[in-house]
Design a protein around this motif. Structure first.
Motif, PDB file in Angstrom:
ATOM      1  N   GLU A 191      -1.013 -25.924   8.913  1.00 52.66           N
ATOM      2  CA  GLU A 191      -1.286 -27.140   9.658  1.00 52.66           C
ATOM      3  C   GLU A 191      -2.653 -27.727   9.310  1.00 52.66           C
ATOM      4  OE1 GLU A 191      -0.063 -27.574  13.663  1.00 52.66           O
ATOM      5  OE2 GLU A 191       1.283 -25.837  13.596  1.00 52.66           O
ATOM      6  N   LYS A 232      -3.196 -31.514   7.954  1.00 55.53           N
ATOM      7  CA  LYS A 232      -4.115 -32.402   8.652  1.00 55.53           C
ATOM      8  C   LYS A 232      -5.237 -32.907   7.734  1.00 55.53           C
ATOM      9  CE  LYS A 232      -3.531 -30.727  13.414  1.00 55.53           C
ATOM     10  NZ  LYS A 232      -3.450 -32.017  14.112  1.00 55.53           N
ATOM     11  N   SER A 233      -5.540 -32.147   6.696  1.00 49.85           N
ATOM     12  CA  SER A 233      -6.617 -32.573   5.797  1.00 49.85           C
ATOM     13  C   SER A 233      -6.285 -33.876   5.082  1.00 49.85           C
ATOM     14  CB  SER A 233      -6.912 -31.471   4.764  1.00 49.85           C
ATOM     15  OG  SER A 233      -5.879 -31.370   3.794  1.00 49.85           O
ATOM     16  N   TYR A 272       6.107 -32.637  10.764  1.00 53.69           N
ATOM     17  CA  TYR A 272       4.780 -33.265  10.812  1.00 53.69           C
ATOM     18  C   TYR A 272       4.853 -34.723  10.408  1.00 53.69           C
ATOM     19  CZ  TYR A 272       0.624 -30.595  11.991  1.00 53.69           C
ATOM     20  OH  TYR A 272      -0.380 -29.968  12.681  1.00 53.69           O
ATOM     21  N   ALA A 284      -2.949 -36.433   8.684  1.00 53.49           N
ATOM     22  CA  ALA A 284      -1.939 -36.329   9.732  1.00 53.49           C
ATOM     23  C   ALA A 284      -2.592 -35.938  11.052  1.00 53.49           C
ATOM     24  CB  ALA A 284      -0.878 -35.302   9.346  1.00 53.49           C
ATOM     25  N   PHE A 285      -1.989 -36.347  12.142  1.00 55.60           N
ATOM     26  CA  PHE A 285      -2.572 -36.083  13.461  1.00 55.60           C
ATOM     27  C   PHE A 285      -1.726 -35.114  14.272  1.00 55.60           C
ATOM     28  CE2 PHE A 285      -3.066 -37.166  18.005  1.00 55.60           C
ATOM     29  CZ  PHE A 285      -4.425 -36.988  18.148  1.00 55.60           C
ATOM     30  N   TRP A 286      -0.415 -35.264  14.238  1.00 54.24           N
ATOM     31  CA  TRP A 286       0.472 -34.524  15.121  1.00 54.24           C
ATOM     32  C   TRP A 286       1.548 -33.798  14.329  1.00 54.24           C
ATOM     33  CZ3 TRP A 286       0.871 -38.383  19.691  1.00 54.24           C
ATOM     34  CH2 TRP A 286       0.364 -37.787  20.856  1.00 54.24           C
TER      35      TRP A 286
END
Length: 385
Positions: free
Chosen positions: A197, A201-202, A241, A205-207
């Protein structure tokens, strides 16, 4: 090209298509309800690029005004939305008074003709109390539920959207290698999932979430925090994601330290054959039922006892994980070119036996086209103990 300027141009075209639908339905304005949760914000994001982290928001679109309004419950969230929005930043507001009244007042400024106001997600996301509050504020106006008409437009993806989806397909596929590199006998599953994750996220992406199944059933769930990998584990690992631009995809892979037992390998091969068979019939003009039947047949033809469905075989996906119908709820839904399907054969065998095999496909007149590098040889990976 995935840039903010390109996104603004694409969003402008989306607004124009929605306004054409509004005129066909004699709507002066449209109110779009959003909730800060996966599956609740995509309609608002479709025309504003607003990303919500908590509470409610409402977008208002006039039939001839190219710039939507956004009413957000939180002043902090309004500042965040202004930094990212594709509408005019000064149209992102945070009313300290009643947000329903402020939204209704904005819509009424446009509703000087038919006095018909379209409502998106009214039946899906709006509580009875909020509905009654809107009905009171819009007394004398007609509230028209147009969620299906709105979704029919956003189900057909633009070139920008398809590029953003392919971007996420590549990210999620490469994230499977992060899991593989982290895995080892005695490693906490929670640590491996956190690394995956963090990698996703890097990119912005947020959620999202990572899940897995260890018992040769398709029910992937987050693990307990202290569960560690064992030498004989057979891991059905899933990533769900959003992309850096908010497009939701699902993807799975199967991992094990030792080669798969013959019966398990045959089962996995059966589910991969189901994907191949059903994606071939995922053509424009065919129905969800054609996909479901092809999945069942591919497994039953190999001697597996089909017991039913554990999840829809597929559904339209986009800025919400599901932006329209699915194969269980609408089996006779007719596929359209440039729809994107979150694809996961829902066939389950006796005793809940099965694998969750997920990826994302573009509907074309010839069949479904995979929107990631996650091809057949990426669905199973052997780990180093």
């Amino acid at each position: 090209m995935l840039t903010h300027d390109a996104l603004k141009r694409d969003t402008s075209r989306r607004v124009q298509r929605l306004q054409a639908m509004m005129k066909d339905n004699d709507l002066d304005a449209m109110i779009i309800t959003g909730q800060a949760m996966p599956g609740g914000m995509g309609a608002i994001r479709y025309i504003t690029h607003a990303h919500l982290w908590g509470g409610v928001a409402y977008a208002v679109l006039g039939a001839d005004d190219p710039h939507p309004w956004l009413q957000v419950w939180s002043s902090y969230q309004a500042v965040w939305s202004r930094n990212e929005t594709t509408t005019l930043p000064e149209r992102v507001l945070s009313p300290y008074e009643d947000i329903v009244r402020a939204t209704a007042d904005t819509a009424k400024e446009y509703a000087t003709g038919s006095k018909r106001i379209g409502m998106v997600n009214m039946s899906k996301l709006m509580s009875l109390g909020t509905y009654n509050a809107f009905a009171a504020q819009l007394e004398g106006y007609e509230m028209v539920e147009v969620t299906d008409a709105f979704n029919a437009i956003r189900q057909i993806k633009s070139p920008f959207e398809l590029e953003a989806i392919q971007q996420n397909g590549a990210i999620l596929d490469s994230a499977m290698d992060i899991f593989k590199d982290m895995a080892g006998v005695g490693v906490r599953y929670w640590d491996a999932c956190a690394a995956v994750e963090g990698y996703i996220k890097s990119f912005g992406a947020f959620w999202g979430r990572t899940k897995l199944s260890l018992d040769i059933t398709p029910y992937t769930v987050p693990t307990s925090k202290d569960l560690r990998m064992s030498r004989d584990d057979i891991i059905n690992f899933e990533i769900v994601y959003e992309s850096p631009y908010g497009y939701w995809l699902e993807m799975t892979a199967v991992f094990s330290f030792d080669p798969l037992p013959a019966d398990v390998q045959a089962l996995l091969d059966g589910y991969l054959a189901a994907v191949e068979a059903s994606s071939a019939v995922a053509k424009a003009g065919n129905t969800f039922r054609d996909i479901s039947d092809a999945n069942d047949k591919a497994l039953s033809d190999r001697g597996f006892p089909v017991a039913g469905k554990h999840t829809p075989d597929c559904h339209s996906t986009g800025l919400d994980g599901s932006d329209g119908p699915n194969s269980l709820g609408a089996p006779d839904f007719v596929l359209q070119p440039n729809m994107v399907l979150s694809y996961h054969p829902g066939t389950v065998l006796e005793n809940d036996r099965g694998f969750l095999i997920s990826d994302n496909f573009l509907v074309t007149p010839e069949g479904a086209f995979r929107l990631s590098p996650h091809h057949a040889d990426r669905y199973y990976m052997q780990l180093e103990a």
